[in-house]
Write an enzyme that holds these catalytic residues in place. Structure first.
Site, PDB file in Angstrom:
ATOM      1  N   GLU A 138      -1.310   5.217   5.496  1.00  0.00           N
ATOM      2  CA  GLU A 138      -0.985   5.075   4.073  1.00  0.00           C
ATOM      3  C   GLU A 138      -2.187   5.624   3.330  1.00  0.00           C
ATOM      4  O   GLU A 138      -3.243   5.000   3.297  1.00  0.00           O
ATOM      5  CB  GLU A 138      -0.761   3.603   3.711  1.00  0.00           C
ATOM      6  CG  GLU A 138      -0.356   3.453   2.258  1.00  0.00           C
ATOM      7  CD  GLU A 138      -0.866   2.194   1.561  1.00  0.00           C
ATOM      8  OE1 GLU A 138      -0.287   1.810   0.553  1.00  0.00           O
ATOM      9  OE2 GLU A 138      -1.880   1.605   2.014  1.00  0.00           O
ATOM     10  N   ASP A 194      -3.148   0.694   6.872  1.00  0.00           N
ATOM     11  CA  ASP A 194      -3.136   0.273   5.472  1.00  0.00           C
ATOM     12  C   ASP A 194      -4.305   0.910   4.710  1.00  0.00           C
ATOM     13  O   ASP A 194      -5.414   0.996   5.245  1.00  0.00           O
ATOM     14  CB  ASP A 194      -3.272  -1.258   5.441  1.00  0.00           C
ATOM     15  CG  ASP A 194      -3.029  -1.848   4.065  1.00  0.00           C
ATOM     16  OD1 ASP A 194      -1.942  -1.627   3.515  1.00  0.00           O
ATOM     17  OD2 ASP A 194      -3.931  -2.541   3.553  1.00  0.00           O
TER      18      ASP A 194
HETATM   19  C1  NOJ Z   1      -0.984  -1.453   0.860  1.00  0.00           C
HETATM   20  C2  NOJ Z   1       0.135  -2.352   1.269  1.00  0.00           C
HETATM   21  O1  NOJ Z   1       1.291  -1.596   1.501  1.00  0.00           O
HETATM   22  C3  NOJ Z   1       0.296  -3.357   0.157  1.00  0.00           C
HETATM   23  O2  NOJ Z   1       1.461  -4.128   0.327  1.00  0.00           O
HETATM   24  C4  NOJ Z   1      -0.929  -4.208   0.113  1.00  0.00           C
HETATM   25  O3  NOJ Z   1      -0.861  -5.092  -0.984  1.00  0.00           O
HETATM   26  C5  NOJ Z   1      -2.199  -3.353  -0.052  1.00  0.00           C
HETATM   27  N1  NOJ Z   1      -2.193  -2.213   0.801  1.00  0.00           N
HETATM   28  C6  NOJ Z   1      -3.428  -4.149   0.269  1.00  0.00           C
HETATM   29  O4  NOJ Z   1      -3.493  -4.423   1.641  1.00  0.00           O
END
Ligand code: NOJ
Ligand code: MG
Length: 566
Positions: A278, A221
């Protein structure tokens, strides 16, 4: 025919193809997948009962959104205990059952590593509040005194991704307003200080904890977020949004050390564990840095996801993704943070440039939707996606052709983006509505039907139920099943993508191995040129006279088959 090779030739002596190269990964937003205990919230027992469907869809792995113990302020992206399953989702035994059954079905299991921040209810944060300014406990987070004559203003001008300041002030033990803490997202998600050795060390243990239970890898993440610029300086224009990408808050050089460390942990297992990041950074070069040989195996190529339905733009995005590294890219058109493809492609297509410092907003537009066009283009886009080299990530429900649910009652919405923007931004609830399984049941078979689903399912959702699509050869589900099966047979992992020169507006075409993929995003039918010498049609997302590809559709042709089909 002219073929333009965009990738370096594969090194003949290179290692065997890893499992993820060519794989299809199904993203499970657990809360909304299937409810096994009837409390209206999707859970691990529900997932267990749906794993066979994921296998039947032709997927090689699942990516499980966070299911650790969490107060659910951001539906699991706020973790209070990284070594426990949230009771709403089940137990560690349930988790072990899911891993065992998935592996039995040949499905690998990826978890979500949320390490930029934890939950305000994490014991470390409680300890930090109790211990007060200057303590070692506060050193695990970013606490700082405020500015202004009484410390009444935040320490710097950074903004939270969810809106408002990235800082919240705490009340100290003496009842007085005290220091501020940094939260890149919601105040319920305090950022961890990754320059603190204890933080880094604990996450090594977390990672091994899950690897030892059989988890095959992690999606990381906000992988570009973990480290902040020393001294947490103001970023010019951060407060009013004019500053673009906040280069003090994101993508610091030291962040790469974390991935080298994690990679070494994963590589010590046999087979090695896998990492996909990500990463939202303003340029492909910055993204490529995360893919150095000793860092992440992959990072999502969001460049493709944020493009309009336009052949030139899609082709350019694919070219960008292929050039990121000499390894297989990770592609996706949708996830739990963006509007669903049927809706996006059914809206007016915005051809203006995507803002590199806020790419995701291009995939969260509102406005009128033509669902018939959207569904047709989403099918064509799926056939493009599943022809690409590398790893394809599908988001649960896209195989059902679900549109975004815009008509949720305002008081049912739960996304912190909706809450923090005071209802001016819809946020992400509309792509998280619990899945419809069976049209005849009161909650469309999501759970037991006695407790309402955690987000209301609109009446129209029943028409998309999995059971109804199952036996219908013309359904979106049947198309996805065919595409994943044919991907296996027709596009060998590792076969490079060779662009065809196309003399028609709105069309992109490429060859991989023995198969040609033609996408017609234009306004008229496309006649496949005679000198392309294509053989039999493998699959088309819309019917069309032989040798032509209908507008808003994709067709795959076998180049080796002796049959002519034009
Ligand atoms: C990216 C995640 O995909 C999202 O759903 C989340 O709100 C944020 N990061 C914070 O963790
Ligand atoms: Mg449940």
């Amino acid at each position: 025919m002219t073929l333009l090779d965009t990738r370096p030739a594969p090194d003949a002596a290179s290692a065997p193809t890893p499992w993820w190269d060519g794989a299809v990964v199904y993203q499970v937003y657990l809360r909304s997948f299937r409810d096994g205990d009837g409390d209206g919230i999707g859970d691990l027992r529900g997932l267990l009962s749906g794993l066979a469907d994921i296998a039947e869809l032709g997927c090689d792995a699942i990516w499980l959104n966070p299911c650790y113990a969490s107060p659910q302020a951001d539906h699991g992206y706020d973790i209070a205990d990284y070594r426990r399953i949230d009771p709403a989702y089940g137990t560690l035994d349930d988790f072990d059952d899911v891993v065992a059954e998935a592996h039995r079905l040949g499905i690998r299991v990826l978890m979500d590593m949320v390490a930029n921040h934890c939950s305000r209810e994490h014991p470390w944060f409680h300890a930090a509040l109790a211990a007060g300014p200057g303590s070692a406990e506060r050193g695990r987070f970013h606490f700082a005194p405020g500015t202004g004559d009484r410390g009444q203003l935040p320490p710097n001008n950074w903004r939270s991704v969810f809106g408002g300041s990235a800082w919240t002030r705490v009340t100290e033990a003496d009842g007085q307003p005290g220091e501020w803490y940094l939260h890149s997202f919601d105040p319920a998600q305090p950022d961890l200080n990754w320059r603190n050795a204890e933080v880094a060390d604990d996450f090594r243990g977390v990672m091994r904890f899950w690897f030892d239970r059989g988890v095959d890898g992690f999606r990381i993440d906000v992988a570009h977020g973990h480290v902040k610029a020393p001294g947490l300086p103001d970023w010019p224009g951060a407060d009013d949004g004019s500053g673009g990408h906040n280069g003090a808050m994101w993508d610091q050089p030291e962040v790469h050390g974390i991935y080298r460390d994690w990679r070494a942990i994963g590589d010590a297992y046999t087979p090695p564990k896998y990492f996909v990041g990500e990463v939202w950074v303003p340029s492909p070069t910055r993204l490529a840095d995360y893919l150095r040989p000793d860092e992440l195996h992959q990072a999502f190529c969001f460049e493709l996801l944020v493009q309009p339905w336009d052949a030139g733009r899609l082709r350019a995005a694919i070219t960008t993704g292929l050039a990121l590294s000499d390894r297989a890219p990770a592609w996706t058109l949708s996830n739990h943070d963006v509007h669903r493809t049927v809706t996006r492609y059914g809206q007016e297509q915005v051809l203006g440039p995507v803002d590199p410092s806020d790419m995701i907003s291009a995939a969260r537009r509102t406005g009128p939707v033509d669902l018939a066009i959207g569904a047709r283009r989403a099918a064509a886009a799926a056939a493009l996606l599943l022809a690409l080299p590398g790893t394809v990530y599908l988001y649960q429900g896209e195989e059902l052709g679900l549109p975004e649910v815009f008509d949720l009652p305002p008081d049912a919405r739960q996304d912190p983006i909706w809450i923090r923007s005071g209802g001016t931004q819809l946020g992400r609830d509309g792509c998280r509505v619990p899945l419809p399984w069976d049209r005849e049941r009161s909650d469309f078979g999501f759970g037991s039907g006695t407790t309402p689903a955690w987000l209301p399912q609109p009446e129209w959702l029943g028409a998309y139920a999995r059971a109804a699509q199952h036996g219908d050869p013309r359904s979106m589900l049947s198309l996805y099943r065919s595409l994943t099966r044919l991907r296996r047979g027709h596009f060998d992992a590792g076969a490079p993508l060779l662009w065809m020169d196309v003399d028609a507006d709105g069309v992109l075409a490429f060859v991989r191995g023995r198969t040609l993929c033609v996408v017609n995003a234009g306004k008229t039918a496309f006649r496949v040129p005679a000198d392309w010498a294509v053989g039999a049609l493998v699959i088309a997302t819309a019917s069309s006279p032989a040798g032509t590809v209908a507008c808003d559709s994709t067709a795959w042709y076998d180049l080796t088959s002796p049959e002519r089909n034009r």
